[in-house]
Design a protein around this motif. Sequence first.
Motif, PDB file in Angstrom:
ATOM      1  N   THR A   1      -0.892  21.657  -6.223  1.00 35.20           N
ATOM      2  CA  THR A   1      -1.825  20.708  -5.595  1.00 35.20           C
ATOM      3  C   THR A   1      -2.106  21.061  -4.143  1.00 35.20           C
ATOM      4  N   THR A   2      -1.230  21.816  -3.511  1.00 35.70           N
ATOM      5  CA  THR A   2      -1.402  22.166  -2.102  1.00 35.70           C
ATOM      6  C   THR A   2      -2.787  22.787  -1.868  1.00 35.70           C
ATOM      7  N   GLY A   3      -3.498  22.238  -0.905  1.00 39.14           N
ATOM      8  CA  GLY A   3      -4.803  22.798  -0.533  1.00 39.14           C
ATOM      9  C   GLY A   3      -5.951  22.405  -1.436  1.00 39.14           C
ATOM     10  N   LYS A   4      -5.674  21.671  -2.500  1.00 37.49           N
ATOM     11  CA  LYS A   4      -6.746  21.290  -3.441  1.00 37.49           C
ATOM     12  C   LYS A   4      -7.478  20.042  -2.953  1.00 37.49           C
ATOM     13  N   ARG A   5      -8.484  19.632  -3.717  1.00 39.29           N
ATOM     14  CA  ARG A   5      -9.282  18.447  -3.345  1.00 39.29           C
ATOM     15  C   ARG A   5      -8.694  17.199  -3.998  1.00 39.29           C
ATOM     16  N   PHE A   6      -8.478  16.163  -3.182  1.00 32.94           N
ATOM     17  CA  PHE A   6      -7.887  14.909  -3.649  1.00 32.94           C
ATOM     18  C   PHE A   6      -8.969  13.837  -3.633  1.00 32.94           C
ATOM     19  N   GLY A   7      -9.381  13.372  -4.799  1.00 28.57           N
ATOM     20  CA  GLY A   7     -10.466  12.387  -4.896  1.00 28.57           C
ATOM     21  C   GLY A   7      -9.918  10.976  -4.987  1.00 28.57           C
ATOM     22  N   VAL A   8     -10.391  10.099  -4.120  1.00 30.56           N
ATOM     23  CA  VAL A   8      -9.928   8.703  -4.089  1.00 30.56           C
ATOM     24  C   VAL A   8     -11.051   7.819  -4.627  1.00 30.56           C
ATOM     25  N   LEU A   9     -10.806   7.183  -5.741  1.00 28.74           N
ATOM     26  CA  LEU A   9     -11.803   6.257  -6.297  1.00 28.74           C
ATOM     27  C   LEU A   9     -11.435   4.851  -5.827  1.00 28.74           C
ATOM     28  N   GLY A  10     -12.102   4.405  -4.759  1.00 25.30           N
ATOM     29  CA  GLY A  10     -11.781   3.105  -4.164  1.00 25.30           C
ATOM     30  C   GLY A  10     -10.985   3.300  -2.884  1.00 25.30           C
ATOM     31  N   MET A  11     -11.714   3.346  -1.744  1.00 26.67           N
ATOM     32  CA  MET A  11     -11.047   3.661  -0.461  1.00 26.67           C
ATOM     33  C   MET A  11     -10.627   2.376   0.250  1.00 26.67           C
ATOM     34  N   GLY A  12      -9.925   1.501  -0.483  1.00 29.69           N
ATOM     35  CA  GLY A  12      -9.333   0.312   0.152  1.00 29.69           C
ATOM     36  C   GLY A  12      -7.997   0.702   0.773  1.00 29.69           C
ATOM     37  N   ARG A  13      -7.146  -0.303   0.962  1.00 23.05           N
ATOM     38  CA  ARG A  13      -5.893  -0.055   1.689  1.00 23.05           C
ATOM     39  C   ARG A  13      -4.993   0.925   0.952  1.00 23.05           C
ATOM     40  N   VAL A  14      -4.875   0.772  -0.375  1.00 29.54           N
ATOM     41  CA  VAL A  14      -3.980   1.676  -1.122  1.00 29.54           C
ATOM     42  C   VAL A  14      -4.600   3.076  -1.168  1.00 29.54           C
ATOM     43  N   GLY A  15      -5.905   3.145  -1.370  1.00 27.00           N
ATOM     44  CA  GLY A  15      -6.594   4.438  -1.381  1.00 27.00           C
ATOM     45  C   GLY A  15      -6.393   5.173  -0.054  1.00 27.00           C
ATOM     46  N   GLN A  16      -6.524   4.428   1.041  1.00 30.33           N
ATOM     47  CA  GLN A  16      -6.344   5.045   2.369  1.00 30.33           C
ATOM     48  C   GLN A  16      -4.906   5.541   2.558  1.00 30.33           C
ATOM     49  N   ALA A  17      -3.937   4.706   2.135  1.00 29.31           N
ATOM     50  CA  ALA A  17      -2.523   5.102   2.302  1.00 29.31           C
ATOM     51  C   ALA A  17      -2.212   6.336   1.461  1.00 29.31           C
ATOM     52  N   THR A  18      -2.808   6.407   0.260  1.00 28.27           N
ATOM     53  CA  THR A  18      -2.551   7.563  -0.611  1.00 28.27           C
ATOM     54  C   THR A  18      -3.218   8.812  -0.026  1.00 28.27           C
ATOM     55  N   ALA A  19      -4.430   8.640   0.511  1.00 28.77           N
ATOM     56  CA  ALA A  19      -5.128   9.772   1.125  1.00 28.77           C
ATOM     57  C   ALA A  19      -4.299  10.339   2.284  1.00 28.77           C
ATOM     58  N   ARG A  20      -3.695   9.446   3.078  1.00 31.52           N
ATOM     59  CA  ARG A  20      -2.873   9.919   4.207  1.00 31.52           C
ATOM     60  C   ARG A  20      -1.712  10.775   3.696  1.00 31.52           C
TER      61      ARG A  20
ATOM     62  N   ILE B   1      -7.056   6.840  -8.870  1.00 32.96           N
ATOM     63  CA  ILE B   1      -7.834   5.597  -9.015  1.00 32.96           C
ATOM     64  C   ILE B   1      -7.187   4.488  -8.187  1.00 32.96           C
ATOM     65  N   HIS B   2      -8.005   3.865  -7.331  1.00 27.06           N
ATOM     66  CA  HIS B   2      -7.489   2.799  -6.455  1.00 27.06           C
ATOM     67  C   HIS B   2      -8.428   1.604  -6.355  1.00 27.06           C
ATOM     68  N   CYS B   3      -9.392   1.493  -7.260  1.00 26.96           N
ATOM     69  CA  CYS B   3     -10.314   0.349  -7.170  1.00 26.96           C
ATOM     70  C   CYS B   3      -9.760  -0.819  -7.989  1.00 26.96           C
ATOM     71  N   PRO B   4     -10.163  -2.054  -7.650  1.00 24.73           N
ATOM     72  CA  PRO B   4      -9.710  -3.185  -8.462  1.00 24.73           C
ATOM     73  C   PRO B   4     -10.396  -3.187  -9.826  1.00 24.73           C
ATOM     74  N   ALA B   5      -9.782  -3.863 -10.799  1.00 23.43           N
ATOM     75  CA  ALA B   5     -10.433  -4.016 -12.112  1.00 23.43           C
ATOM     76  C   ALA B   5     -11.380  -5.207 -12.034  1.00 23.43           C
TER      77      ALA B   5
ATOM     78  N   SER C   1       0.822  -1.224   0.000  1.00 21.89           N
ATOM     79  CA  SER C   1       0.000   0.000   0.000  1.00 21.89           C
ATOM     80  C   SER C   1       0.849   1.265   0.000  1.00 21.89           C
ATOM     81  N   ASP C   2       1.865   1.319   0.874  1.00 22.55           N
ATOM     82  CA  ASP C   2       2.661   2.553   0.950  1.00 22.55           C
ATOM     83  C   ASP C   2       3.497   2.777  -0.308  1.00 22.55           C
ATOM     84  N   ALA C   3       4.075   1.698  -0.840  1.00 20.51           N
ATOM     85  CA  ALA C   3       4.882   1.861  -2.058  1.00 20.51           C
ATOM     86  C   ALA C   3       4.006   2.389  -3.197  1.00 20.51           C
ATOM     87  N   THR C   4       2.804   1.844  -3.320  1.00 19.38           N
ATOM     88  CA  THR C   4       1.912   2.275  -4.406  1.00 19.38           C
ATOM     89  C   THR C   4       1.430   3.706  -4.162  1.00 19.38           C
TER      90      THR C   4
END
Length: 320
Positions: free
Chosen positions: A146-165, A208-212, A103-106
């Motif tokens: 990008t600072t202060g902008k909105r970051f949209g996560v499509l698929g809030m699984g483990r990688v999505g959560q790590a990227t959001a952090r 994008i972080h959802c599975p295919a 998750s963190d590497a991705t």
Amino acid sequence: MSKPTVWITRKLTEATLERARSRYEVIDNPSDGTFTVDEIVEMSRKVDAILPCHSEIFNADVVARLDPRLKIIANHSVGVDHCNLPALKERGIVVTNTPDVLSDATAEIAILLMLGAARRAGEGERLIRSGNWKDWSPAFMVGVQTTGKRFGVLGMGRVGQATARKARGFGMEIHYHNRRPVADEIAEGAVYHDSVEGLLRHSDVLSIHCPATESTRGIINAATLAHLPDNAILVNTARGAIVNDDDLIAALKAGKPWAAGLDVFNDEPAIHPGYMALDNVFMLPHIGSATRETRDAMGARALDNLDAFFDGREPVDRLV
Ligand code: DGY
């Protein structure tokens, strides 16, 4: 009792191979070549387990031809779109994957792609290497911040959560779409949208972080891309299949999204030629999980699943 035989299809880390050899008869692949369907089928006659990567395809036709000797496919990947899970289940072949450990590497690559696309890193690199960098001007290679902008996560699984952090570290406001909202302690204040379109309308960066799967294939297309705000950046570290290439290429030519950062593509490595001519695409060759630490961790996780199976325990990451 004789050791089970495991085919490790690609070149994995020394630590992984050493651990595998301590318990199994290992057929490895030091030259790291790829295999035809016939070769995969042939190999299934000789082994009790396969430890493949996403580069080996187990579609319904292949699965129908696998030898009954094969008991388990312990994937060295989190994504399993290369495996037809219902067909494998039907054949009684256990399938596992390697979640969490990449998750963190991705997430790091997703942030690299966001910044590379927003700040025109590929264009800048190409300019310097071409020898054509002649001067500097305040109007030169201006990107979007990008600072202060909105970051949209499509698929809030483990990688999505790590990227959001990580995106929060840029002061970004997190929005997400998932089949269901995640628990508050996971969302950490992220704003839930119950539709893809709703998320896109609120995404200055869409990652994008959802599975295919059948339901996500091509969901990023002309109709959905039209909902992005001006100057949006699209990032894909999940799978190429989620994006309709023709539509994304046309949209990038029209400037909406303003730029894209892509690590994954349909038909890798023979990607859509339309991307090549676009300066507003920053591309990497599917290296989201390619760090030394993560490769070791993926190998260990795949072997944990294999060991559990051959010990008669339930593999932690069993999918079918
Ligand atoms: C994964 O684990 O799914 C990565 O894309 C590498 O296969």
